[in-house]
Design a protein around this motif. Sequence first.
Motif, PDB file in Angstrom:
ATOM      1  N   MET A 274      20.675  11.927 -14.698  1.00  0.00           N
ATOM      2  CA  MET A 274      20.546  11.847 -13.465  1.00  0.00           C
ATOM      3  C   MET A 274      19.903  10.585 -12.623  1.00  0.00           C
ATOM      4  N   GLY A 275      20.451  10.060 -11.692  1.00  0.00           N
ATOM      5  CA  GLY A 275      19.759   9.033 -10.922  1.00  0.00           C
ATOM      6  C   GLY A 275      18.571   9.388 -10.253  1.00  0.00           C
ATOM      7  N   LYS A 276      17.707   8.264  -9.936  1.00  0.00           N
ATOM      8  CA  LYS A 276      16.451   8.837  -9.111  1.00  0.00           C
ATOM      9  C   LYS A 276      16.682   8.955  -7.686  1.00  0.00           C
ATOM     10  N   THR A 277      15.978   9.948  -7.306  1.00  0.00           N
ATOM     11  CA  THR A 277      16.096   9.997  -5.831  1.00  0.00           C
ATOM     12  C   THR A 277      14.997   9.527  -5.023  1.00  0.00           C
ATOM     13  N   ARG A 278      15.530   9.039  -4.090  1.00  0.00           N
ATOM     14  CA  ARG A 278      14.501   8.016  -3.267  1.00  0.00           C
ATOM     15  C   ARG A 278      13.829   8.887  -1.997  1.00  0.00           C
ATOM     16  N   LYS A 279      12.548   9.157  -1.966  1.00  0.00           N
ATOM     17  CA  LYS A 279      11.946   9.654  -0.940  1.00  0.00           C
ATOM     18  C   LYS A 279      11.908   8.976   0.231  1.00  0.00           C
ATOM     19  N   GLU A 280      12.121   9.540   1.193  1.00  0.00           N
ATOM     20  CA  GLU A 280      12.146   8.844   2.696  1.00  0.00           C
ATOM     21  C   GLU A 280      10.712   9.338   3.174  1.00  0.00           C
ATOM     22  N   PHE A 281       9.862   8.261   3.873  1.00  0.00           N
ATOM     23  CA  PHE A 281       8.517   8.704   4.422  1.00  0.00           C
ATOM     24  C   PHE A 281       8.790   8.344   5.880  1.00  0.00           C
ATOM     25  N   SER A 282       8.041   9.349   6.491  1.00  0.00           N
ATOM     26  CA  SER A 282       8.161   9.342   7.967  1.00  0.00           C
ATOM     27  C   SER A 282       7.198   8.261   8.430  1.00  0.00           C
ATOM     28  N   PHE A 283       7.238   7.923   9.687  1.00  0.00           N
ATOM     29  CA  PHE A 283       6.517   6.828  10.465  1.00  0.00           C
ATOM     30  C   PHE A 283       5.055   7.329  10.228  1.00  0.00           C
ATOM     31  N   ASN A 284       4.621   8.467  10.453  1.00  0.00           N
ATOM     32  CA  ASN A 284       3.267   9.142  10.451  1.00  0.00           C
ATOM     33  C   ASN A 284       2.748   8.887   9.082  1.00  0.00           C
ATOM     34  N   GLU A 285       3.436   9.415   7.914  1.00  0.00           N
ATOM     35  CA  GLU A 285       2.906   9.277   6.556  1.00  0.00           C
ATOM     36  C   GLU A 285       2.684   7.632   6.485  1.00  0.00           C
ATOM     37  N   LYS A 286       3.899   6.858   6.634  1.00  0.00           N
ATOM     38  CA  LYS A 286       3.533   5.347   6.261  1.00  0.00           C
ATOM     39  C   LYS A 286       2.089   5.012   7.100  1.00  0.00           C
ATOM     40  N   LEU A 287       2.198   5.166   8.496  1.00  0.00           N
ATOM     41  CA  LEU A 287       1.062   4.770   9.119  1.00  0.00           C
ATOM     42  C   LEU A 287      -0.253   5.294   8.730  1.00  0.00           C
ATOM     43  N   GLU A 288      -0.296   6.495   8.102  1.00  0.00           N
ATOM     44  CA  GLU A 288      -1.674   7.350   7.557  1.00  0.00           C
ATOM     45  C   GLU A 288      -2.012   6.406   6.386  1.00  0.00           C
ATOM     46  N   ALA A 289      -0.819   6.184   5.676  1.00  0.00           N
ATOM     47  CA  ALA A 289      -1.230   5.671   4.382  1.00  0.00           C
ATOM     48  C   ALA A 289      -1.764   3.954   4.443  1.00  0.00           C
ATOM     49  N   VAL A 290      -1.540   3.466   5.501  1.00  0.00           N
ATOM     50  CA  VAL A 290      -1.653   2.158   5.576  1.00  0.00           C
ATOM     51  C   VAL A 290      -3.147   1.786   6.290  1.00  0.00           C
ATOM     52  N   GLU A 291      -3.379   3.071   7.415  1.00  0.00           N
ATOM     53  CA  GLU A 291      -4.597   2.746   8.075  1.00  0.00           C
ATOM     54  C   GLU A 291      -5.735   3.291   7.327  1.00  0.00           C
ATOM     55  N   LYS A 292      -5.336   4.295   6.090  1.00  0.00           N
ATOM     56  CA  LYS A 292      -6.172   4.522   5.001  1.00  0.00           C
ATOM     57  C   LYS A 292      -6.619   3.511   4.374  1.00  0.00           C
ATOM     58  N   TYR A 293      -5.711   2.774   3.652  1.00  0.00           N
ATOM     59  CA  TYR A 293      -6.154   1.542   2.951  1.00  0.00           C
ATOM     60  C   TYR A 293      -6.673   0.671   3.757  1.00  0.00           C
ATOM     61  N   LEU A 294      -6.455   0.180   4.922  1.00  0.00           N
ATOM     62  CA  LEU A 294      -7.170  -0.786   5.665  1.00  0.00           C
ATOM     63  C   LEU A 294      -8.738  -0.437   6.061  1.00  0.00           C
ATOM     64  N   ARG A 295      -8.805   0.995   6.025  1.00  0.00           N
ATOM     65  CA  ARG A 295     -10.207   1.413   6.411  1.00  0.00           C
ATOM     66  C   ARG A 295     -10.964   1.643   5.050  1.00  0.00           C
ATOM     67  N   GLY A 296     -10.425   1.270   4.208  1.00  0.00           N
ATOM     68  CA  GLY A 296     -11.220   0.932   2.766  1.00  0.00           C
ATOM     69  C   GLY A 296     -11.657   2.576   2.273  1.00  0.00           C
ATOM     70  N   GLU A 297     -10.877   3.648   2.405  1.00  0.00           N
ATOM     71  CA  GLU A 297     -10.731   4.906   1.945  1.00  0.00           C
ATOM     72  C   GLU A 297     -10.422   5.077   0.680  1.00  0.00           C
ATOM     73  N   GLY A 298      -9.860   4.058  -0.080  1.00  0.00           N
ATOM     74  CA  GLY A 298      -9.397   4.057  -1.463  1.00  0.00           C
ATOM     75  C   GLY A 298      -8.871   2.853  -1.866  1.00  0.00           C
ATOM     76  N   SER A 299      -8.387   2.536  -3.073  1.00  0.00           N
ATOM     77  CA  SER A 299      -7.777   1.522  -3.481  1.00  0.00           C
ATOM     78  C   SER A 299      -6.234   1.728  -3.294  1.00  0.00           C
ATOM     79  N   LEU A 300      -5.768   0.532  -3.559  1.00  0.00           N
ATOM     80  CA  LEU A 300      -4.244   0.545  -3.194  1.00  0.00           C
ATOM     81  C   LEU A 300      -3.473   1.437  -4.263  1.00  0.00           C
ATOM     82  N   ILE A 301      -3.853   1.622  -5.268  1.00  0.00           N
ATOM     83  CA  ILE A 301      -3.021   2.483  -6.302  1.00  0.00           C
ATOM     84  C   ILE A 301      -3.482   3.874  -5.873  1.00  0.00           C
TER      85      ILE A 301
END
Length: 133
Positions: A1-28
């Motif tokens: 079977m091939g890999k399934t690609r998960k689609e991320f909503s705008f809110n999920e992407k924005l939340e992850a990016v802002e969480k990183y920029l606020r320093g709430e965790g490492s990139l990984i």
Amino acid sequence: MGKTRKEFSFNEKLEAVEKYLRGEGSLISIAHEYGVHHNALHQWIANYEAMGPSVLLPTRQKKRYPVALRIAAVEAYLRGEGSLRELCMKFKIRSRTQLINWIKLYNNGHIDQWEKKSQRRRIRMTKGRATTF
């Protein structure tokens, strides 16, 4: 079977990016938390910083870049003016892979295809061949 690609909503992407920029965790750690590869998260962050939050919105059409911008970006890379990611931010290119593909075309002498492709129109087939079973 091939890999399934998960689609991320705008809110999920924005939340992850802002969480990183606020320093709430490492990139990984943030990438692992959201179930995305760390390179994809890094690309979201770079795009967010270069073009703002609207770049994280899902799109239906591929972004088309002018031929002059493509050439300028490739030549800047070949002159050593920055890394792939830095040049993507500078020229507002959404993906490093896109720039890599342009560099390959440029190095292989297929730059003339960019002009032809932008001028080409689709021609629909009006006649078909008769087929029998």
